[in-house]
Design a protein around this motif. Structure first.
Motif, mmCIF file in Angstrom:
data_model
loop_
_atom_site.group_PDB
_atom_site.id
_atom_site.type_symbol
_atom_site.label_atom_id
_atom_site.label_comp_id
_atom_site.label_asym_id
_atom_site.label_seq_id
_atom_site.Cartn_x
_atom_site.Cartn_y
_atom_site.Cartn_z
ATOM 1 N N ASP A 1 0.836 -1.201 0.000
ATOM 2 C CA ASP A 1 0.000 0.000 0.000
ATOM 3 C C ASP A 1 0.872 1.251 0.000
ATOM 4 O O ASP A 1 0.405 2.347 0.248
ATOM 5 N N THR A 2 2.179 1.047 -0.272
ATOM 6 C CA THR A 2 3.103 2.182 -0.335
ATOM 7 C C THR A 2 3.717 2.237 -1.726
ATOM 8 O O THR A 2 4.624 1.473 -2.040
ATOM 9 N N LEU A 3 3.196 3.108 -2.541
ATOM 10 C CA LEU A 3 3.710 3.295 -3.895
ATOM 11 C C LEU A 3 3.996 4.771 -4.081
ATOM 12 O O LEU A 3 3.157 5.612 -3.782
ATOM 13 N N ALA A 4 5.205 5.077 -4.560
ATOM 14 C CA ALA A 4 5.572 6.484 -4.764
ATOM 15 C C ALA A 4 4.611 7.141 -5.737
ATOM 16 O O ALA A 4 3.986 6.485 -6.579
ATOM 17 N N ALA A 5 4.499 8.457 -5.613
ATOM 18 C CA ALA A 5 3.551 9.197 -6.450
ATOM 19 C C ALA A 5 3.845 9.016 -7.935
ATOM 20 O O ALA A 5 2.928 9.025 -8.760
ATOM 21 N N ASP A 6 5.130 8.838 -8.287
ATOM 22 C CA ASP A 6 5.474 8.691 -9.705
ATOM 23 C C ASP A 6 5.542 7.236 -10.140
ATOM 24 O O ASP A 6 5.921 6.933 -11.260
ATOM 25 N N GLY A 7 5.177 6.298 -9.264
ATOM 26 C CA GLY A 7 5.108 4.897 -9.639
ATOM 27 C C GLY A 7 6.302 4.086 -9.172
ATOM 28 O O GLY A 7 7.065 4.491 -8.292
ATOM 29 N N ALA A 8 6.458 2.902 -9.786
ATOM 30 C CA ALA A 8 7.526 1.986 -9.396
ATOM 31 C C ALA A 8 8.867 2.450 -9.948
ATOM 32 O O ALA A 8 8.938 3.127 -10.969
ATOM 33 N N SER A 9 9.944 2.054 -9.250
ATOM 34 C CA SER A 9 11.311 2.370 -9.693
ATOM 35 C C SER A 9 12.005 1.085 -10.117
ATOM 36 O O SER A 9 11.829 0.045 -9.480
ATOM 37 N N LEU A 10 12.797 1.179 -11.174
ATOM 38 C CA LEU A 10 13.497 0.015 -11.696
ATOM 39 C C LEU A 10 14.988 0.304 -11.840
ATOM 40 O O LEU A 10 15.372 1.379 -12.284
ATOM 41 N N LEU A 11 15.807 -0.674 -11.456
ATOM 42 C CA LEU A 11 17.251 -0.611 -11.674
ATOM 43 C C LEU A 11 17.567 -1.573 -12.817
ATOM 44 O O LEU A 11 17.268 -2.764 -12.730
ATOM 45 N N VAL A 12 18.145 -1.046 -13.892
ATOM 46 C CA VAL A 12 18.342 -1.818 -15.119
ATOM 47 C C VAL A 12 19.824 -1.938 -15.435
ATOM 48 O O VAL A 12 20.586 -0.978 -15.302
ATOM 49 N N SER A 13 20.226 -3.128 -15.863
ATOM 50 C CA SER A 13 21.630 -3.379 -16.187
ATOM 51 C C SER A 13 22.040 -2.684 -17.486
ATOM 52 O O SER A 13 21.292 -2.677 -18.457
ATOM 53 N N ARG A 14 23.232 -2.114 -17.460
ATOM 54 C CA ARG A 14 23.841 -1.567 -18.675
ATOM 55 C C ARG A 14 24.897 -2.518 -19.212
ATOM 56 O O ARG A 14 25.680 -2.170 -20.101
ATOM 57 N N GLY A 15 24.941 -3.717 -18.657
ATOM 58 C CA GLY A 15 25.931 -4.692 -19.095
ATOM 59 C C GLY A 15 27.270 -4.459 -18.418
ATOM 60 O O GLY A 15 27.406 -3.602 -17.530
ATOM 61 N N PRO A 16 28.298 -5.207 -18.797
ATOM 62 C CA PRO A 16 29.626 -5.022 -18.203
ATOM 63 C C PRO A 16 30.172 -3.627 -18.472
ATOM 64 O O PRO A 16 29.900 -3.025 -19.511
ATOM 65 N N LEU A 17 30.976 -3.140 -17.539
ATOM 66 C CA LEU A 17 31.545 -1.799 -17.663
ATOM 67 C C LEU A 17 32.433 -1.675 -18.887
ATOM 68 O O LEU A 17 32.477 -0.640 -19.543
ATOM 69 N N GLY A 18 33.125 -2.744 -19.263
ATOM 70 C CA GLY A 18 34.069 -2.666 -20.363
ATOM 71 C C GLY A 18 33.494 -3.028 -21.723
ATOM 72 O O GLY A 18 34.248 -3.197 -22.679
ATOM 73 N N ALA A 19 32.171 -3.189 -21.808
ATOM 74 C CA ALA A 19 31.587 -3.580 -23.092
ATOM 75 C C ALA A 19 31.867 -2.515 -24.141
ATOM 76 O O ALA A 19 31.802 -1.327 -23.867
ATOM 77 N N ASP A 20 32.188 -2.960 -25.370
ATOM 78 C CA ASP A 20 32.463 -1.982 -26.421
ATOM 79 C C ASP A 20 31.668 -2.331 -27.671
ATOM 80 O O ASP A 20 31.080 -3.409 -27.787
ATOM 81 N N TYR A 21 31.639 -1.346 -28.594
ATOM 82 C CA TYR A 21 30.831 -1.448 -29.789
ATOM 83 C C TYR A 21 31.645 -0.975 -30.981
ATOM 84 O O TYR A 21 32.702 -0.366 -30.831
ATOM 85 N N VAL A 22 31.129 -1.227 -32.170
ATOM 86 C CA VAL A 22 31.776 -0.761 -33.395
ATOM 87 C C VAL A 22 31.126 0.559 -33.796
ATOM 88 O O VAL A 22 29.909 0.651 -33.920
ATOM 89 N N MET A 23 31.963 1.577 -34.003
ATOM 90 C CA MET A 23 31.450 2.891 -34.379
ATOM 91 C C MET A 23 30.826 2.826 -35.766
ATOM 92 O O MET A 23 31.477 2.401 -36.738
ATOM 93 N N PRO A 24 29.543 3.223 -35.900
ATOM 94 C CA PRO A 24 28.900 3.174 -37.225
ATOM 95 C C PRO A 24 29.393 4.315 -38.118
ATOM 96 O O PRO A 24 29.951 5.306 -37.651
#
Length: 245
Positions: free
Chosen positions: A160-183
């Motif tokens: 019965d305790t929900l913040a006024a702006d709704g639920a909060s989620l913590l989402v993974s950004r993957g490993p810190l060292g993940a890299d990508y190919v520059m388009p």
């Protein structure tokens, strides 16, 4: 008595009778208004009171009480008046009813478990449970792939305790060292190129605008790092964009 005098007397008495009737009529109207006004009372505030308290207060004001229903309210305790009609301070004829609604207390929500789901799937699950998604916070996690929900608040279950702006989620950004190919962004429209980079989580730190003959404004002229270069989300990206001359 002559006919003339009789006629004059008749007119006088007729006028006198008419004046008397008008006086009586005005007196009756005035009396009725006084009586009607005397039946009007000021509606007291019943908000926050229990039904016995509200009923006693209404009776002291020569009014009745009618329970219309119950509703959830996070501020008003259970079995206390949460709303009333007419509003406090308005006037109402005596022996009329004040309509009231009583609090059921905070609405208890059934929060589904979304930890381990993708952000998109988790949002859909919460929205179907009528729970809005408020804050979404990213965090690097070496063991969890990007876009997976690591933690939720409130946790799964009844609450019965929900913040006024709704639920909060913590989402993974993957490993810190993940890299990508520059388009390759050269020749693309700058808004589309920026959206493409930002949707991938890459950081555009600088956009420089400069004139370039023969090129329409708003086109990417140069990029750093160049296409094919390995980049991470921590590496700053710079774009040169054409502008109108």
């Amino acid at each position: 008595m002559t006919i003339k005098r009789f006629a004059i007397s008749l007119v006088k008495y007729s006028l006198l009778g008419l004046a008397l009737l008008v006086t009586v009529g005005l007196s009756a109207v005035t009396t009725m208004r006084v009586v009607l006004t005397s039946q009007e009372v000021v509606v007291p505030s019943l908000l926050g009171k229990s039904m016995p308290e509200a009923g006693g207060l209404a009776a002291r004001h020569r009014l009745l009480l009618r329970l219309e229903g119950r509703r959830n309210d996070g501020q008003v305790p259970v079995d206390r008046v949460v709303a009333q009609e007419p509003n406090p301070g308005s006037t109402l004829k005596s022996q009329r009813s004040i309509r009231v609604w009583v609090s059921l207390g905070p609405r208890r929500l059934r929060v589904p478990a979304v930890e381990g789901e993708s952000l998109r799937s988790g949002r859909l699950t919460l929205e179907q449970a009528q729970i809005p998604v408020g804050r979404v916070v990213d965090a690097f996690d070496p063991l969890v792939e990007e876009g997976i929900i690591l933690q939720q608040h409130p946790p799964a279950g009844d609450t019965d305790t929900l913040a006024a702006d709704g639920a909060s989620l913590l989402v993974s950004r993957g490993p810190l060292g993940a890299d990508y190919v520059m388009p390759d962004l050269i020749g693309q429209a700058a808004p589309e190129a920026l959206d493409r980079l930002r949707s991938g989580g890459l950081k555009v730190t600088d956009v420089h605008y400069r004139s370039y003959p023969g090129v329409a404004p708003g086109v990417v002229l140069r990029q750093v790092p160049p296409a094919g270069h390995r980049v991470s989300r921590q590496l700053p990206i710079t774009l040169d964009v054409s502008r109108a001359e």
